[in-house]
Design an enzyme around this catalytic site. Structure first.
Site, PDB file in Angstrom:
ATOM      1  N   GLY A 239       0.810  -1.331   0.323  1.00 28.52           N
ATOM      2  CA  GLY A 239       0.039  -0.022   0.108  1.00 28.52           C
ATOM      3  C   GLY A 239       0.993   1.720   0.543  1.00 28.52           C
ATOM      4  O   GLY A 239       0.117   2.354   0.346  1.00 28.52           O
ATOM      5  N   PRO A 274       5.342  -4.910  -0.374  1.00 32.56           N
ATOM      6  CA  PRO A 274       5.205  -3.461  -1.588  1.00 32.56           C
ATOM      7  C   PRO A 274       5.209  -3.953  -2.603  1.00 32.56           C
ATOM      8  O   PRO A 274       5.452  -4.635  -2.993  1.00 32.56           O
ATOM      9  CB  PRO A 274       6.377  -3.015  -0.712  1.00 32.56           C
ATOM     10  CG  PRO A 274       6.953  -4.260  -0.314  1.00 32.56           C
ATOM     11  CD  PRO A 274       6.027  -4.960   0.656  1.00 32.56           C
ATOM     12  N   GLY A 275       4.232  -3.582  -3.347  1.00 31.66           N
ATOM     13  CA  GLY A 275       4.515  -3.786  -4.628  1.00 31.66           C
ATOM     14  C   GLY A 275       4.435  -2.530  -5.594  1.00 31.66           C
ATOM     15  O   GLY A 275       5.934  -2.221  -5.962  1.00 31.66           O
ATOM     16  N   ARG A 276       3.503  -1.372  -5.951  1.00 33.89           N
ATOM     17  CA  ARG A 276       3.790  -0.592  -6.152  1.00 33.89           C
ATOM     18  C   ARG A 276       4.781   0.395  -5.607  1.00 33.89           C
ATOM     19  O   ARG A 276       5.786   0.578  -6.287  1.00 33.89           O
ATOM     20  CB  ARG A 276       2.760   0.413  -5.872  1.00 33.89           C
ATOM     21  CG  ARG A 276       2.306   1.938  -6.659  1.00 33.89           C
ATOM     22  CD  ARG A 276       0.893   2.609  -6.227  1.00 33.89           C
ATOM     23  NE  ARG A 276       0.364   2.054  -6.258  1.00 33.89           N
ATOM     24  CZ  ARG A 276      -1.396   1.998  -6.952  1.00 33.89           C
ATOM     25  NH1 ARG A 276      -1.007   2.558  -8.062  1.00 33.89           N
ATOM     26  NH2 ARG A 276      -2.115   0.991  -6.414  1.00 33.89           N
ATOM     27  N   TYR A 316     -10.170   3.347 -13.370  1.00 32.62           N
ATOM     28  CA  TYR A 316      -9.688   4.033 -12.257  1.00 32.62           C
ATOM     29  C   TYR A 316      -9.950   5.552 -12.124  1.00 32.62           C
ATOM     30  O   TYR A 316      -9.397   6.669 -11.523  1.00 32.62           O
ATOM     31  CB  TYR A 316      -8.156   3.856 -10.720  1.00 32.62           C
ATOM     32  CG  TYR A 316      -7.998   2.306 -10.456  1.00 32.62           C
ATOM     33  CD1 TYR A 316      -9.380   1.026 -10.127  1.00 32.62           C
ATOM     34  CD2 TYR A 316      -7.276   1.930 -11.023  1.00 32.62           C
ATOM     35  CE1 TYR A 316      -8.302   0.476 -10.852  1.00 32.62           C
ATOM     36  CE2 TYR A 316      -6.627   0.444 -10.678  1.00 32.62           C
ATOM     37  CZ  TYR A 316      -7.720  -0.168 -10.335  1.00 32.62           C
ATOM     38  OH  TYR A 316      -7.364  -1.467 -10.553  1.00 32.62           O
ATOM     39  N   CYS A 354     -11.317   0.223 -29.221  1.00 36.81           N
ATOM     40  CA  CYS A 354     -12.659   0.824 -29.983  1.00 36.81           C
ATOM     41  C   CYS A 354     -14.122   0.982 -28.336  1.00 36.81           C
ATOM     42  O   CYS A 354     -14.357   0.268 -28.339  1.00 36.81           O
ATOM     43  CB  CYS A 354     -13.600  -0.208 -30.681  1.00 36.81           C
ATOM     44  SG  CYS A 354     -12.498  -0.341 -32.575  1.00 36.81           S
TER      45      CYS A 354
HETATM   46  N1  LLP Z   1      -0.506  -7.383  -0.691  1.00 35.76           N
HETATM   47  C1  LLP Z   1      -1.946  -6.935  -0.586  1.00 35.76           C
HETATM   48  C2  LLP Z   1      -2.490  -8.107  -0.006  1.00 35.76           C
HETATM   49  C3  LLP Z   1      -2.794  -7.132  -1.779  1.00 35.76           C
HETATM   50  O1  LLP Z   1      -3.771  -7.363  -1.996  1.00 35.76           O
HETATM   51  C4  LLP Z   1      -2.053  -5.835  -2.100  1.00 35.76           C
HETATM   52  C5  LLP Z   1      -2.838  -5.295  -3.639  1.00 35.76           C
HETATM   53  C6  LLP Z   1      -0.992  -5.573  -1.793  1.00 35.76           C
HETATM   54  C7  LLP Z   1      -0.080  -6.497  -0.926  1.00 35.76           C
HETATM   55  C8  LLP Z   1       0.233  -4.610  -3.378  1.00 35.76           C
HETATM   56  O2  LLP Z   1       0.563  -3.381  -2.777  1.00 35.76           O
HETATM   57  P1  LLP Z   1       1.138  -1.845  -3.149  1.00 35.76           P
HETATM   58  O3  LLP Z   1       1.795  -2.204  -2.121  1.00 35.76           O
HETATM   59  O4  LLP Z   1       0.893  -2.736  -4.581  1.00 35.76           O
HETATM   60  O5  LLP Z   1      -0.150  -1.060  -3.067  1.00 35.76           O
HETATM   61  N2  LLP Z   1      -4.675  -2.927  -9.651  1.00 35.76           N
HETATM   62  C9  LLP Z   1      -4.544  -1.286  -8.442  1.00 35.76           C
HETATM   63  C10 LLP Z   1      -3.960  -1.594  -7.305  1.00 35.76           C
HETATM   64  C11 LLP Z   1      -4.703  -3.089  -6.764  1.00 35.76           C
HETATM   65  C12 LLP Z   1      -4.105  -3.765  -5.182  1.00 35.76           C
HETATM   66  C13 LLP Z   1      -4.850  -4.778  -5.106  1.00 35.76           C
HETATM   67  N3  LLP Z   1      -3.500  -5.586  -4.269  1.00 35.76           N
HETATM   68  C14 LLP Z   1      -4.054  -0.097  -9.203  1.00 35.76           C
HETATM   69  O6  LLP Z   1      -3.550  -0.285 -10.556  1.00 35.76           O
HETATM   70  O7  LLP Z   1      -4.186   0.914  -8.578  1.00 35.76           O
END
Ligand code: LLP
Length: 425
Positions: A239, A274-276, A316, A354
């Site tokens: 997040g 973390p991902g994003r 979004y 399209c």
């Molecule tokens: N852990 C869990 C349980 C999650 O559901 C997620 C993301 C993460 C970690 C990683 O979150 P991050 O660090 O990346 O914020 N497609 C959407 C985002 C969906 C996120 C889903 N879960 C977008 O493009 O903003």
């Protein structure tokens, strides 16, 4: 620190002009900077060092195996949500004990695959899942560790599609029912519920909301410990933000500062997902202008990238900074085109798909662009390629990784035959 910078009006990825990458690999093209990707990971490691966390990179954000391998080599674990992501993590050389598996609807087959792989932790999202886990473990005569995912009922202040910590979401169990779930599981022999898992949304720019969620989680752990449960783990999810408009995302150190005191004093094993924050600013999309047209009062810049490559604006209404790769003197000093300067005109940057929802930017101030010009769409490292589709039968774009002066193809462009490869005539 991000390695996508303009020098004398030309965009570079690390040491390579973006225009050279487009000429060599074609467009649309995902371009990642290795230095940026790794630096963001290392920043999180450093920020949370006092609790020696296990960082489990959230594969869904940007799943390319080559990129995952870069993190695995640096000791990262992985957060997976499907058998496919588990497969990717293992392909990337992940240590299975550093894999955590979340998801509201893990199938029995996926759970069995994960058990056979020997993953470290199952993030359990319902009572039903808890019961099924016990059954499957008995059938396989195995044991495993799990954390109960709880909803702390905190508003992450993010888009309603990506907020996950409120009571009304499909994720996890209501925090008020957590004690009851633990009590029901007391005495279960095979799945040791060793902790709790939280993930309130993505992205959470509000550090206070983020900290509030974790404080509620920690309070729950205290309560459970008083009731005699042995808990040693807290998985605080992902997040953390990324920079979309400028430098708006709090740094990892700020998130860490807000939660470390509560975490340190409990002596817990801390897991982050973390991902994003790792991938987001480490990638851009290069796209070429196919046509420019005026329609009524609107100017449309039609490019060869689309909602296929980046669905976030359509899904979004997400903002992604878009700018010409070779804008010359009109290079933005910062990513704030809403602060106009001379020579800019509003335009919608749209793709060829399209759907009226197929846009990358709307009513955006841009310098003059012409057919054949290259544009860059920024902050496209996370949730871009991972959400790509072939809608309109458009082969998925290639991915290139830049490491200083080297560029390597880490996913080839799909072909027409890839489009029909799995089909039977
Ligand atoms: N852990 C869990 C349980 C999650 O559901 C997620 C993301 C993460 C970690 C990683 O979150 P991050 O660090 O990346 O914020 N497609 C959407 C985002 C969906 C996120 C889903 N879960 C977008 O493009 O903003």
């Amino acid at each position: 620190m991000d390695e996508f910078q303009f020098h004398e009006g030309r965009l570079f990825c690390e040491q390579i002009p973006a225009a050279d990458l487009a000429a060599r690999f074609g467009t649309p093209l995902y371009v990642y900077s290795q230095a940026t990707f790794v630096a963001h990971y290392e920043r999180i490691v450093a920020a949370f060092a006092p609790v020696e966390p296990l960082i489990c990179y959230s594969i869904k954000s940007c799943p390319n195996v080559h990129l995952c391998r870069l993190l695995a080599e640096r000791g990262s674990g992985f957060d997976v949500v499907s058998g496919g992501e588990l497969y990717r993590a293992l392909q990337a050389g992940a240590d299975p004990r550093k894999i955590v598996f979340a998801g509201v609807g893990k199938t029995d087959a996926e759970v069995v695959e994960a058990l056979r792989a020997g993953i470290g932790l199952f993030n359990i999202e319902s009572r039903s899942e808890l019961g099924v886990m016990e059954e499957l473990l008995a059938q396989l005569d195995r044991r495993a560790e799990g954390a109960l995912r709880v909803n702390p009922d905190v508003d992450a202040g993010t888009h309603h599609y990506t907020t996950t910590g409120r009571k009304e979401t499909k994720f996890g169990v209501d925090i008020d029912q957590a004690v009851e779930v633990f009590e029901q599981h007391r005495g279960a022999r095979r799945l040791r519920l060793c902790g709790i898992h939280l993930h309130i949304g993505s992205p959470v720019f509000d550090v206070a909301a983020y900290a509030r969620g974790i404080e509620r989680g920690v309070a729950l752990i205290d309560d459970l410990r008083r009731r005699g449960f042995e808990l040693d783990t807290i998985d605080i999810g992902g997040g953390f933000g990324a920079h979309y408009r400028g430098a708006e995302s709090p740094p990892a150190a700020e998130y860490a500062a807000a939660v470390l005191p509560a975490l340190r004093s409990r002596g817990l094993r801390v897991i982050l997902e973390p991902g994003r924050a790792i991938a987001g600013n480490a990638g851009i999309i290069l796209t070429r202008v196919v046509h420019v047209k005026q329609s009524g009062t609107k100017r449309f810049v039609i490019v060869d990238a689309s909602m296929n490559e980046l669905i976030r604006p359509a899904l979004y209404d997400a903002y992604h900074f878009v700018w010409p790769v070779e804008a010359g003197v009109l290079t933005p000093p910062h990513r704030r085109p809403e602060q106009p300067f001379d020579g800019l005109q509003p335009a919608d940057v749209v793709g060829p798909v399209c759907e009226s929802g197929d846009f990358l930017a709307r009513a955006r101030l841009l310098p003059e662009v012409r057919r054949g010009d290259l544009l860059a769409v920024f902050t496209a490292g996370a949730y871009a390629m991972s959400m790509a589709s072939q809608y309109n039968s458009r082969p998925r774009a290639a991915e290139v990784l830049v490491d200083r002066a080297d560029a390597r193809l880490i996913r080839r462009r799909e072909t027409y035959s890839d489009l029909v490869a799995a089909e039977r005539v």
